[in-house]
Scaffold this motif. Structure first.
Motif, PDB file in Angstrom:
ATOM      1  N   UNK A  58     -12.754 -17.658  19.240  1.00  0.00           N
ATOM      2  CA  UNK A  58     -11.534 -17.830  20.042  1.00  0.00           C
ATOM      3  C   UNK A  58     -10.866 -16.488  20.311  1.00  0.00           C
ATOM      4  N   UNK A  59     -10.702 -15.687  19.253  1.00  0.00           N
ATOM      5  CA  UNK A  59      -9.996 -14.419  19.455  1.00  0.00           C
ATOM      6  C   UNK A  59     -10.821 -13.454  20.301  1.00  0.00           C
ATOM      7  N   UNK A  60     -12.163 -13.563  20.226  1.00  0.00           N
ATOM      8  CA  UNK A  60     -13.000 -12.671  21.041  1.00  0.00           C
ATOM      9  C   UNK A  60     -12.843 -13.005  22.524  1.00  0.00           C
ATOM     10  N   UNK A  61     -12.766 -14.302  22.838  1.00  0.00           N
ATOM     11  CA  UNK A  61     -12.632 -14.700  24.253  1.00  0.00           C
ATOM     12  C   UNK A  61     -11.271 -14.241  24.791  1.00  0.00           C
ATOM     13  N   UNK A  62     -10.211 -14.550  24.033  1.00  0.00           N
ATOM     14  CA  UNK A  62      -8.870 -14.185  24.503  1.00  0.00           C
ATOM     15  C   UNK A  62      -8.713 -12.659  24.555  1.00  0.00           C
ATOM     16  N   UNK A  63      -9.182 -11.996  23.498  1.00  0.00           N
ATOM     17  CA  UNK A  63      -9.110 -10.525  23.460  1.00  0.00           C
ATOM     18  C   UNK A  63      -9.904  -9.918  24.612  1.00  0.00           C
ATOM     19  N   UNK A  64     -11.054 -10.508  24.915  1.00  0.00           N
ATOM     20  CA  UNK A  64     -11.900 -10.021  26.009  1.00  0.00           C
ATOM     21  C   UNK A  64     -11.173 -10.102  27.341  1.00  0.00           C
ATOM     22  N   UNK A  65     -10.477 -11.234  27.555  1.00  0.00           N
ATOM     23  CA  UNK A  65      -9.735 -11.396  28.822  1.00  0.00           C
ATOM     24  C   UNK A  65      -8.623 -10.341  28.915  1.00  0.00           C
ATOM     25  N   UNK A  66      -7.881 -10.184  27.804  1.00  0.00           N
ATOM     26  CA  UNK A  66      -6.771  -9.203  27.798  1.00  0.00           C
ATOM     27  C   UNK A  66      -7.306  -7.793  28.056  1.00  0.00           C
ATOM     28  N   UNK A  67      -8.389  -7.437  27.353  1.00  0.00           N
ATOM     29  CA  UNK A  67      -8.971  -6.095  27.508  1.00  0.00           C
ATOM     30  C   UNK A  67      -9.488  -5.903  28.930  1.00  0.00           C
ATOM     31  N   UNK A  68     -10.146  -6.945  29.461  1.00  0.00           N
ATOM     32  CA  UNK A  68     -10.710  -6.876  30.811  1.00  0.00           C
ATOM     33  C   UNK A  68      -9.623  -6.604  31.842  1.00  0.00           C
ATOM     34  N   UNK A  69      -8.499  -7.332  31.700  1.00  0.00           N
ATOM     35  CA  UNK A  69      -7.379  -7.117  32.629  1.00  0.00           C
ATOM     36  C   UNK A  69      -6.877  -5.675  32.488  1.00  0.00           C
ATOM     37  N   UNK A  70      -6.756  -5.226  31.227  1.00  0.00           N
ATOM     38  CA  UNK A  70      -6.282  -3.860  30.962  1.00  0.00           C
ATOM     39  C   UNK A  70      -7.216  -2.815  31.566  1.00  0.00           C
ATOM     40  N   UNK A  71      -8.529  -3.027  31.402  1.00  0.00           N
ATOM     41  CA  UNK A  71      -9.519  -2.069  31.932  1.00  0.00           C
ATOM     42  C   UNK A  71      -9.398  -1.960  33.452  1.00  0.00           C
ATOM     43  N   UNK A  72      -9.354  -3.134  34.100  1.00  0.00           N
ATOM     44  CA  UNK A  72      -9.370  -3.083  35.565  1.00  0.00           C
ATOM     45  C   UNK A  72      -8.021  -2.636  36.127  1.00  0.00           C
ATOM     46  N   UNK A  73      -6.956  -2.818  35.356  1.00  0.00           N
ATOM     47  CA  UNK A  73      -5.655  -2.327  35.830  1.00  0.00           C
ATOM     48  C   UNK A  73      -5.546  -0.819  35.644  1.00  0.00           C
ATOM     49  N   UNK A  74      -5.995  -0.340  34.488  1.00  0.00           N
ATOM     50  CA  UNK A  74      -5.781   1.070  34.150  1.00  0.00           C
ATOM     51  C   UNK A  74      -6.949   1.974  34.472  1.00  0.00           C
ATOM     52  N   UNK A  75      -8.131   1.390  34.583  1.00  0.00           N
ATOM     53  CA  UNK A  75      -9.312   2.205  34.871  1.00  0.00           C
ATOM     54  C   UNK A  75      -9.864   2.941  33.669  1.00  0.00           C
ATOM     55  N   UNK A  76      -9.397   2.560  32.484  1.00  0.00           N
ATOM     56  CA  UNK A  76      -9.900   3.220  31.269  1.00  0.00           C
ATOM     57  C   UNK A  76     -10.160   2.171  30.201  1.00  0.00           C
ATOM     58  N   UNK A  77     -11.024   2.513  29.238  1.00  0.00           N
ATOM     59  CA  UNK A  77     -11.089   1.739  28.004  1.00  0.00           C
ATOM     60  C   UNK A  77     -10.559   2.702  26.933  1.00  0.00           C
ATOM     61  N   UNK A  78     -10.223   2.227  25.737  1.00  0.00           N
ATOM     62  CA  UNK A  78      -9.610   3.146  24.765  1.00  0.00           C
ATOM     63  C   UNK A  78     -10.365   4.457  24.602  1.00  0.00           C
ATOM     64  N   UNK A  79     -11.700   4.393  24.480  1.00  0.00           N
ATOM     65  CA  UNK A  79     -12.492   5.609  24.279  1.00  0.00           C
ATOM     66  C   UNK A  79     -12.410   6.557  25.449  1.00  0.00           C
TER      67      UNK A  79
END
Lengths: 197, 211
Positions: free
Chosen positions: A90-111
């Motif tokens: 459950x947390x992987x799916x929700x976290x994945x959606x949140x991260x995905x939105x963040x990636x496509x909004x910001x153009x970066x991943x943490x690394x």
């Protein structure tokens, strides 16, 4: 001498952090070499004009996978001692959606945002500030999220075991899919209007 | 398309196909029967109730007590800081991480030591390192620590030391070093004034020199 070297006691556990630093440098170097310090690169995957992210990460995954299986076969590595991160569905799916939105909004991943900061990109610095705010909100809201965070623990689960096939067959199928995807992505890149950056 | 790129793609597919040809080595994590037999015959897995008690009192961070009794019994009484993993759910994935904690001695206990020993066998066969059994279980722990009998006058020094340790441990767990009080709770009619034994240290001899 059989790998993994730290669980086997060949290298003391206290060296873990030293390796983390060395691998961190290597990872940062690879990200920067692949051009990931530009936010337009990750966004390219979303808009379909640049699939380098997909190619780099899939290549890393299949190379490591094939390498591990061969090392295990020739007896240089004990597969059962490898740490497999537990799957929290459950947390992987929700976290994945949140991260995905963040990636496509910001153009970066943490690394990659840290790679961007290293070469002085202002958008990467702003992304990192946003990430820090996100971390703060998550930490403060943790008591509310804790139940979700720990739900659906499946333990160290492998896809091959879940599908009931051998590791080798799964590795082969994944490689074929990955290579197919590489060529497919290149075809899409040709179709989509080239973006210069 | 770049020719080099195509060649590398073909190479990686060939390498992956090679995995299908090589024989599949048993991927079971279980240890071999002869190793298991050796481990079963080795009595080192049994830790005494006294040794466990000493580590509980000392707050040993490497000790992880695991209560394998059903949850109902665990909720009635359990040793301090013990985790309840009923025997039937010992293989549940939610406990994998706890059982694989490096640098911890995972000590199983039950009422006797049959269930805890079964848990030990399952874990050992599953390749989990650092697992132990509390010898005699909670019953033995109660009979020695809480209800420990006073040794006779002719008992050896070791026995007397052990008795005095158990008395202090009793005080730690029940709040009273007195056996009667420990067993009857706070019943005032049975409470006796606790004897205070004063141990006098021999006068320190002055050392010959020094700095």
């Amino acid at each position: 001498m059989v790998a993994p070297l730290i669980p086997m006691g060949v290298i003391p556990e206290s060296w873990n952090n030293v390796f983390a630093v060395i691998l961190g440098f290597g990872f940062g170097f690879a990200l920067e070499s692949a051009g990931f310090s530009s936010s337009r690169k990750i966004i390219g995957t979303f808009f379909g004009y640049d699939f380098v992210v997909l190619k780099v990460f899939f290549t890393a995954a299949i190379t490591a996978m094939i390498g591990l299986l061969y090392l295990s076969y020739i007896g240089w590595l004990d597969f059962s001692l490898l740490y497999i991160h537990p799957t929290f569905l459950a947390s992987a799916i929700i976290g994945g959606i949140v991260m995905g939105i963040g990636f496509s909004m910001g153009g970066y991943c943490p690394g990659t945002s840290f790679c961007g900061i290293a070469i002085g990109k202002i958008d990467a610095m702003i992304f990192m500030v946003g990430m820090a705010i996100g971390v703060l909100i998550f930490s403060e809201a943790f008591p509310l999220l804790e139940k979700l965070y720990n739900s659906g623990n499946l333990g160290g689960k492998l896809v091959s075991d879940s599908l009931g096939m051998s590791k080798s067959l799964f590795a082969f199928l994944l490689t074929v899919v990955a290579v197919g995807m590489f060529f497919g992505a290149t075809w899409v890149e040709k179709k989509v209007r080239k973006v210069e950056y | 398309m770049d020719r080099r790129y195509t060649l590398l793609a073909i190479l990686v597919v060939l390498l992956a196909a090679g995995l299908l040809i090589i024989p599949n080595k048993g991927e079971k994590k279980e240890i071999k029967p002869d190793k298991l037999l050796l481990a079963i015959n080795d009595q080192a897995r049994f830790l005494s109730t006294d040794a466990i008690t000493e580590r509980i009192i000392g707050g040993d961070p490497t000790l992880q007590l695991i209560d394998v009794r059903p949850a109902k019994q665990f909720n009635t009484y359990a040793l301090p800081n013990a985790v309840n993993i009923p025997l039937d759910s010992i293989l549940s994935p939610s406990w994998t991480e706890l059982l694989h904690q490096p640098g911890k001695d995972k000590v199983f206990y039950s009422n006797g030591d049959i269930e805890s020993d079964a848990a030990w066998q399952v874990c050992t066969r599953n390749g989990i390192p650092g697992v132990f059994v509390m010898k005699g279980g909670l019953n033995h722990w109660y009979n020695t620590i809480i209800k420990g009998a006073e040794p006779s006058n002719t008992a050896s020094g070791t026995d007397l030391d052990l008795y005095s340790f158990r008395q202090s441990a009793r005080q730690y767990f029940t709040g009273s070093g007195d056996q009667e009080t420990a067993q009857s709770g706070n019943d005032a009619s049975t409470q006796k004034p606790a004897k205070v034994s004063v141990e006098r240290k021999p006068a320190e001899k002055s050392s010959g020199g020094g700095c």
